[in-house]
Structures are given as structure tokens and as C-alpha cells.
Design an enzyme around this catalytic site. Structure first.
Site, PDB file in Angstrom:
ATOM      1  N   THR A 133      -0.521   1.948   5.571  1.00  0.00           N
ATOM      2  CA  THR A 133       0.312   1.109   4.707  1.00  0.00           C
ATOM      3  C   THR A 133       1.787   1.526   4.758  1.00  0.00           C
ATOM      4  O   THR A 133       2.102   2.682   5.039  1.00  0.00           O
ATOM      5  CB  THR A 133      -0.197   1.239   3.252  1.00  0.00           C
ATOM      6  N   ASP A 134       2.667   0.576   4.435  1.00  0.00           N
ATOM      7  CA  ASP A 134       4.098   0.908   4.365  1.00  0.00           C
ATOM      8  C   ASP A 134       4.414   1.802   3.161  1.00  0.00           C
ATOM      9  O   ASP A 134       5.492   2.383   3.078  1.00  0.00           O
ATOM     10  CB  ASP A 134       4.950  -0.374   4.315  1.00  0.00           C
ATOM     11  N   GLU A 135       3.449   1.902   2.210  1.00  0.00           N
ATOM     12  CA  GLU A 135       3.733   2.677   0.987  1.00  0.00           C
ATOM     13  C   GLU A 135       3.919   4.166   1.270  1.00  0.00           C
ATOM     14  O   GLU A 135       4.446   4.888   0.433  1.00  0.00           O
ATOM     15  CB  GLU A 135       2.620   2.470  -0.048  1.00  0.00           C
ATOM     16  N   TYR A 158      -2.527   6.790  -4.436  1.00  0.00           N
ATOM     17  CA  TYR A 158      -2.993   5.978  -3.293  1.00  0.00           C
ATOM     18  C   TYR A 158      -2.153   6.246  -2.053  1.00  0.00           C
ATOM     19  O   TYR A 158      -2.685   6.583  -0.982  1.00  0.00           O
ATOM     20  CB  TYR A 158      -2.940   4.474  -3.652  1.00  0.00           C
ATOM     21  N   LYS A 162      -3.100   8.007   1.627  1.00  0.00           N
ATOM     22  CA  LYS A 162      -2.939   7.329   2.926  1.00  0.00           C
ATOM     23  C   LYS A 162      -1.998   8.156   3.819  1.00  0.00           C
ATOM     24  O   LYS A 162      -2.243   8.286   5.033  1.00  0.00           O
ATOM     25  CB  LYS A 162      -2.384   5.911   2.739  1.00  0.00           C
TER      26      LYS A 162
END
Ligand code: NAD
Ligand code: DAU
Length: 352
Positions: A133-135, A158, A162
Site C-alpha cells: 500500500t501507499d500508506e 496497519y 505492511k
């Protein structure tokens, strides 16, 4: 001819089901194995149209279960892995971080170990593709984009889990030479998304005349990508991406949450024959998410230059298609919101 055996983890989830469907249809010469624990987010009703395909098998299992994962890789000699299984909802990670560490970190390491052990005769023609993810890049101010070289700065349990799994995947490339590739994508939307995420939750609430919760002032910005465009990028990267590389995927489509919700409300007014402005009356500002990232925005230039990928749909078109899908699939939405879908596996795979 050797049938390529491809393992997709998390294939009963939102993005995973689109990836499985695409691969099953596009590659009759492959066998696609969908490994999924069927948590609250995993739903085999997402795959009804391909569940009987001869090049598809479903395996119920938990990637955190080390012995099970090892056995599976010994039994089926996979040629490739596309790893999507994860706990994926930020709000849930705030109330239960440990579950995220187990699935997203330990689960990923179990898969890496099993792939490494089963590919001990050589890595040629094999590949481990980790979907991220870009997060992991953190939160942007009003300007700037996330590049593949942006330093990691995850800020929720989260995104930290990741980020941790991304580092481990890269470590297996550098340390053991495992042929890996990673992609980091922005917010997806489209059919079969669990209605805890903003867009399907808002559609469902508007339809049922329930309040539409907007966190804080609704000023946070997300970059939205149609899920089938993400699946197309995954197909391309799995086949043509370079080992050891990371590819960012995004929609070049930034929206403030409040503007997005207003756009959705006008579409819903039109579709439901309501007076313009009716659905917007449901917007309710609620307490902000803890540690709420302000803005995500992606530079996907590398993927475009190297592999020619770009988003195919304009957002207005994608949003309209998405609303149409949720309105036409009332049964799916009902079974998901009532929890009924959780009996499907038992009925289809155990009782008969
Ligand atoms: P999802 O929550 O809809 O689906 C996750 C799937 O993983 C479910 O089918 C669930 O049953 C399965 N799963 C969970 N724990 C498992 C376990 N221990 N063992 C086996 N299966 C398990 O998630 P999604 O939105 O489809 O996201 C898929 C992947 O893409 C995730 O890795 C996520 O981090 C990443 N991603 C999501 C988005 C997005 O906008 N949704 C954007 C970028 C990246
Ligand atoms: O950027 C990619 C990520 O996008 C993925 O890695 C995650 O798995 C996925 O869940 C998504 O994370 P977000 O937190 O951005 O998505 P969510 O739909 O939960 O929220 C989108 C924005 O809307 C965010 O700013 C929070 C806000 N929000 C969300 C909900 C559920 C609301 O204002 N109200 C809500 O009820």
C-alpha cells in the site's frame, strides 16, 4: 506442457477476487489456487462466476499457520505467488493491532520461508509478488507525491505492519536471492468491496437513509483507483516487472473526502430519483480517526515508463459504475451486512 501453478493469497477479498477472476479468465494454461482464511472480509460469493472453472481451486487456510503453509508448498509446487492476504482496514488496526502483526507480518514471513524452501532447486521462472500500500510512505502535506524512493514513514498499526512485511520481502531478495517484486497502490474502489471502507459504506448508508459518517472535517485527501485497473497492473507487474523492484500504482485522482461524498450523494440522488440535495442531508461529521493521515498521492511514472500501464477509467465513470453495481447487487450487500455470506463456504464446500 507444464501448467503454471499460481498461488493467490487473499483471493476471496475485494482486490484478490478481481485478481483471481482476471487470471482465471486470461490464462487457461495456468492453474490458479486461491488461499484464503475467509475472515469477515473474505467472501466466496465474490467469485461465483468462476468458482467452477477447471483452472481454479479454492483452499481454505491461514497464512499464520506455519505448518499448514509449509505443507501446502510441499504438496503443490507453485511457480508463482501473488500475496494479497492481509488485515486491511485502518480503523480495525487501531482497535486490534496484534491481529495485523500476526497476519501481515508473520503470515508474510511464513509464505516467504515456504517459497524459499520449495524453490531450493532454483529460482528460474519463479516469482514472489507482494501487494502493498501507499500508506507505508506516511502522510503528505498539500503538495508532493510518493515516489518509489520516498522514505518509509508508516503511522498506523496497519501501515506499520505492511511496511514491516515490505522490508522482509526485500530482505529475502537481498539475503537469499528470492525473486520478489513489490507494488504499492493507492485507495481502490469498485465492486465487491466490504462496506466498512468509505465508498461502499457511504453508498449503503445513503441507500438506507442512514447517516454518512465523515471523519473530522472531511479534508483528508485520498487518490482513488478503480479496482480492475489495479488488477490489470498486478497482472502486468507479475509477468513483466523486474525482480527486486518496487512499482507505485495510483489513479492520478485526488479527492478530499468531503468532495467525494458530495459527488457520491449527487449520483445517488439521481439514481434513486431523490430531490437534489437529499442525500447530502445525511452527511454527519464525526470524531476524527486517531493519527489520521492527511494526504496520499502517487507518482506511478515508473510503471508507466517501464510497462506502459495507466488508469483506464475517468473517476466520474468509475464511481457511476460502482454505484450501479451496488444498487444492482442488493442481495450481495444484504448478505454481507447481515453476515449471512459467512455460511456460504460451509454450504458449498462442507455440507455437500
Ligand atoms: P480485504 O480485507 O478485502 O481482503 C483480505 C483477504 O485476505 C480476505 O479475503 C481475508 O479473508 C484474507 N485473509 C485475511 N487474513 C488471512 C489469513 N491469516 N490467512 C489467509 N487469508 C487471510 O483486502 P483488500 O482491500 O482486497 O486488500 C488486499 C491487499 O491489497 C492487502 O494486502 C492490502 O494491504 C492491499 N492494498 C489494499 C488497498 C485498498 O484500497 N483496499 C490499496 C493498496 C493495497
Ligand atoms: O491507500 C491505500 C489504503 O486505502 C489501503 O492500504 C487500505 O487497505 C484501505 O483500507 C484504504 O485505507 P484508507 O484508510 O484510506 O481507506 P478508508 O476507506 O477506511 O477511508 C478513506 C478515507 O475516508 C480516510 O481518510 C478515512 C475516511 N473515512 C473513512 C470511513 C470508513 C471517513 O471519513 N468516514 C468513514 O466512515
Amino acid at each position: 506442457m507444464h501448467t503454471r501453478k499460481i498461488l493467490v493469497t487473499g483471493g476471496a477479498g475485494f482486490i484478490g477476487s478481481h485478481v483471481v477472476r482476471r487470471l482465471v479468465k486470461a490464462y487457461p494454461q495456468y492453474h490458479i489456487y486461491n488461499l484464503d482464511k475467509l475472515t469477515y472480509a473474505g467472501n466466496l460469493m465474490n467469485l461465483l462466476d468462476i468458482e467452477h472453472a477447471t483452472n481454479y481451486s479454492f483452499i481454505k487456510g491461514d497464512i499464520v499457520d506455519d505448518a499448514f503453509v509449509t505443507r501446502l508448498f510441499e504438496e503443490v509446487q507453485f511457480d508463482g505467488v501473488i500475496h494479497l492476504a492481509a488485515e486491511s482496514h485502518v480503523d480495525r488496526s487501531i482497535s486490534n493491532p496484534t491481529e495485523f502483526i500476526k497476519t501481515n507480518v508473520l503470515g508474510t514471513v511464513n509464505l516467504l520461508n515456504a517459497a524459499k524452501a520449495s524453490w531450493k532447486d532454483g529460482f528460474d521462472g519463479r516469482r514472489f509478488y507482494h501487494i502493498s500500500t501507499d500508506e507505508v510512505y506516511g502522510s503528505l502535506g498539500e503538495t508532493g507525491l510518493f515516489h518509489e524512493t520516498t522514505a518509509y514513514d508508516p503511522r498506523s498499526p496497519y501501515s506499520s505492519s505492511k511496511a514491516s512485511s515490505d522490508h522482509l520481502v526485500r530482505a529475502y531478495f537481498h539475503t537469499y536471492g528470492l525473486p520478489v517484486v513489490i507494488s504499492n497502490c493507492s485507495n481502490n474502489y469498485g465492486s465487491f468491496q466490504f462496506p466498512e471502507k468509505l465508498i461502499p459504506l457511504a453508498i449503503n448508508n445513503i441507500k438506507n437513509n442512514k447517516p454518512v459518517p465523515v471523519y473530522g472535517k472531511g479534508e483528508n485527501v485520498r487518490d482513488w483507483l478503480f479496482v480492475e485497473d489495479h488488477a490489470a497492473a498486478i497482472d502486468l507487474i507479475f509477468h513483466q516487472g523486474r525482480n527486486g523492484e518496487t512499482y507505485n500504482i495510483g489513479g492520478a485522482n485526488e479527492w478530499k473526502n468531503i468532495d467525494l461524498i458530495h459527488a457520491l450523494c449527487s449520483i445517488m440522488d439521481r439514481k434513486l430519483n431523490r430531490q437534489p440535495g437529499t442525500s447530502a442531508g445525511l452527511i454527519t461529521f464525526v470524531k476524527d480517526r486517531a493519527g489520521h493521515d492527511h494526504r496520499y498521492a502517487i507518482d506511478f511514472g515508473k510503471l508507466n515508463r517501464e510497462l506502459g500501464w495507466k488508469p483506464s477509467l475517468r473517476f466520474e465513470e468509475g464511481l457511476e459504475k460502482t454505484v450501479d453495481w451496488y444498487l444492482a447487487n442488493e442481495e450481495w450487500l444484504k448478505s454481507v451486512t447481515s453476515g449471512e455470506y459467512q455460511h456460504y463456504y460451509e454450504d458449498q464446500y462442507i455440507k455437500r
